[in-house]
Motif scaffolding. Structure first.
Motif, short mmCIF file in Angstrom:
data_model
loop_
_atom_site.label_atom_id
_atom_site.label_comp_id
_atom_site.label_asym_id
_atom_site.label_seq_id
_atom_site.Cartn_x
_atom_site.Cartn_y
_atom_site.Cartn_z
N VAL A 141 0.84 -1.21 0.00
CA VAL A 141 0.00 0.00 0.00
C VAL A 141 0.87 1.25 0.00
O VAL A 141 0.59 2.22 -0.72
N GLN A 142 1.94 1.24 0.77
CA GLN A 142 2.84 2.39 0.80
C GLN A 142 3.54 2.58 -0.54
O GLN A 142 3.76 3.71 -0.99
N LEU B 6 -6.60 6.22 -1.29
CA LEU B 6 -5.61 5.33 -0.67
C LEU B 6 -5.23 5.75 0.75
O LEU B 6 -4.61 4.97 1.48
N LEU B 7 -5.58 6.97 1.14
CA LEU B 7 -5.13 7.49 2.44
C LEU B 7 -5.53 6.60 3.63
O LEU B 7 -4.68 6.35 4.50
N GLY C 94 -2.74 4.90 6.11
CA GLY C 94 -2.68 5.07 7.56
C GLY C 94 -2.64 3.75 8.30
O GLY C 94 -1.86 3.59 9.25
N VAL C 95 -3.46 2.79 7.86
CA VAL C 95 -3.46 1.47 8.50
C VAL C 95 -2.11 0.78 8.31
O VAL C 95 -1.55 0.18 9.24
N SER C 96 -1.56 0.87 7.09
CA SER C 96 -0.27 0.24 6.82
C SER C 96 0.84 0.82 7.68
O SER C 96 1.68 0.09 8.22
N LEU C 97 0.87 2.14 7.83
CA LEU C 97 1.89 2.77 8.67
C LEU C 97 1.75 2.35 10.13
O LEU C 97 2.75 2.10 10.82
N ALA C 98 0.49 2.24 10.60
CA ALA C 98 0.26 1.87 12.00
C ALA C 98 0.63 0.42 12.26
O ALA C 98 1.17 0.09 13.33
N VAL C 99 0.34 -0.46 11.31
CA VAL C 99 0.55 -1.89 11.52
C VAL C 99 1.94 -2.34 11.09
O VAL C 99 2.62 -3.09 11.81
N GLN C 100 2.40 -1.89 9.92
CA GLN C 100 3.66 -2.36 9.36
C GLN C 100 4.82 -1.40 9.57
O GLN C 100 5.98 -1.80 9.43
#
Length: 315
Positions: A63-64, A218-219, A223-229
């Motif tokens: 996602v990033q 995609l925002l 955000g979820v990807s940054l928080a989890v990964q």
């Protein structure tokens, strides 16, 4: 999925009627040749993005990867498209549903699915699966009333046969295949949708708007990807590939592809797109060391032959 070009009227017919009622064959119109060349350029560039997705599978979350790709593309296109998008803001609002759907299919979903597939699926296999999209493009166009013609259908079948044989030559099936199938459907639907782009939506402005809307969509996932990964570490190995997909695979390739569809239609451009598994296989062999055997080379020749046949005309 581009600097989208202004909707261009279909190329003139390759037959000219004289006063006596006879029909004379004419050379391929210049617009048709340009459209095929642009489709080939986009296909080559996007082949490199598949290799990039595979190369970054363990260093940049999918996602990033997609989000920063479109941020870079937005910055690149802004000098050409932001002012035009502002001038045609009323037109954009009037066709908001079309713009939203194009952004969702071609920007938000397509490349995110490709990046997800790259986590487990070899680049060559990704290209082979993606080669199914021309069939879907042709079906979408036929369903909308576009006559494909015998030669184009024959080329489509020949190239499709080459792809099937290529897959049978040893494609390594992995869990990412489902993501690639989803990406294929999104890209085919996006390409067919472009043929119906309202003429009032200017090229650069339309491209800027779809990049912007797609990045905004995609925002939440970003955000979820940054928080989890967590974020990825900027380095030579991660930043350069992201710049490539943001500048070349997004701004340049989408401009070329959208213009190609405006000139020759999704079905004929889709036949040229069959070159993608050939390009991906060669690039993955050179850059990633993924093997290519003689059987694959022969199948690639079949694909190229089908492309030449199907792109030549509508007879």
């Amino acid at each position: 999925m581009a600097v989208a070009s202004d909707q261009t009227a279909p190329a003139p017919s390759s037959h000219t009627s004289g006063t006596s009622g006879t029909t004379l064959s004419a050379p391929i119109p210049r617009n048709t040749a340009l459209g095929l060349a642009l489709a080939a350029l986009a296909t080559l560039v996007w082949s490199g993005s598949f290799v990039t997705s595979r190369a970054l599978h363990d260093s940049v979350p999918p996602v990033q990867h997609a989000f920063w790709r479109w941020v870079v593309a937005l910055v690149v296109v802004a000098p050409f498209g932001a002012r035009q998008a502002w001038r045609q803001r009323r037109v954009i609002r009037r066709h908001a549903g079309f713009v939203l759907l194009a952004s969702l299919l071609g920007v938000t979903l397509y490349n995110t699915f490709v990046n997800e597939a790259g986590r487990t699926t070899p680049a060559a296999t990704m290209g082979m699966i993606m080669a199914a999209s021309p069939v879907l493009m042709a079906l979408f166009e036929r369903a909308s009333g576009v006559r494909l013609g015998g030669r184009r259908v024959a080329g489509l079948l020949v190239a499709c046969g080459g792809v099937l044989l290529l897959v049978g030559e040893g494609a390594d099936v992995g869990p990412g295949d489902a993501w690639m199938i989803a990406a294929t459907c999104c890209f085919a639907a996006y390409s067919a949708l472009l043929r119906r782009k309202p003429a009032e939506l200017g090229g650069a402005g339309f491209l800027f708007t779809t990049f912007l809307v797609g990045a905004v969509l995609l925002l939440p996932a970003q955000g979820v990807s940054l928080a989890v990964q967590g974020g990825f570490e900027p380095s030579y190995e991660t930043v350069l590939p992201v710049l490539y997909v943001g500048i070349v695979s997004s701004a340049v390739a989408f401009f070329a592809w959208n213009k190609a569809i405006a000139l020759v239609g999704a079905a004929r451009a889709g036949v040229v797109y069959y070159l993608q598994p050939v390009c991906v296989a060669l690039l993955s062999w050179v850059l990633l060391g993924e093997g290519t055997g003689w059987g694959q080379v022969l199948c690639m020749g079949l694909i190229v032959g089908g492309v030449v046949l199907g792109a030549a005309g509508r007879r």
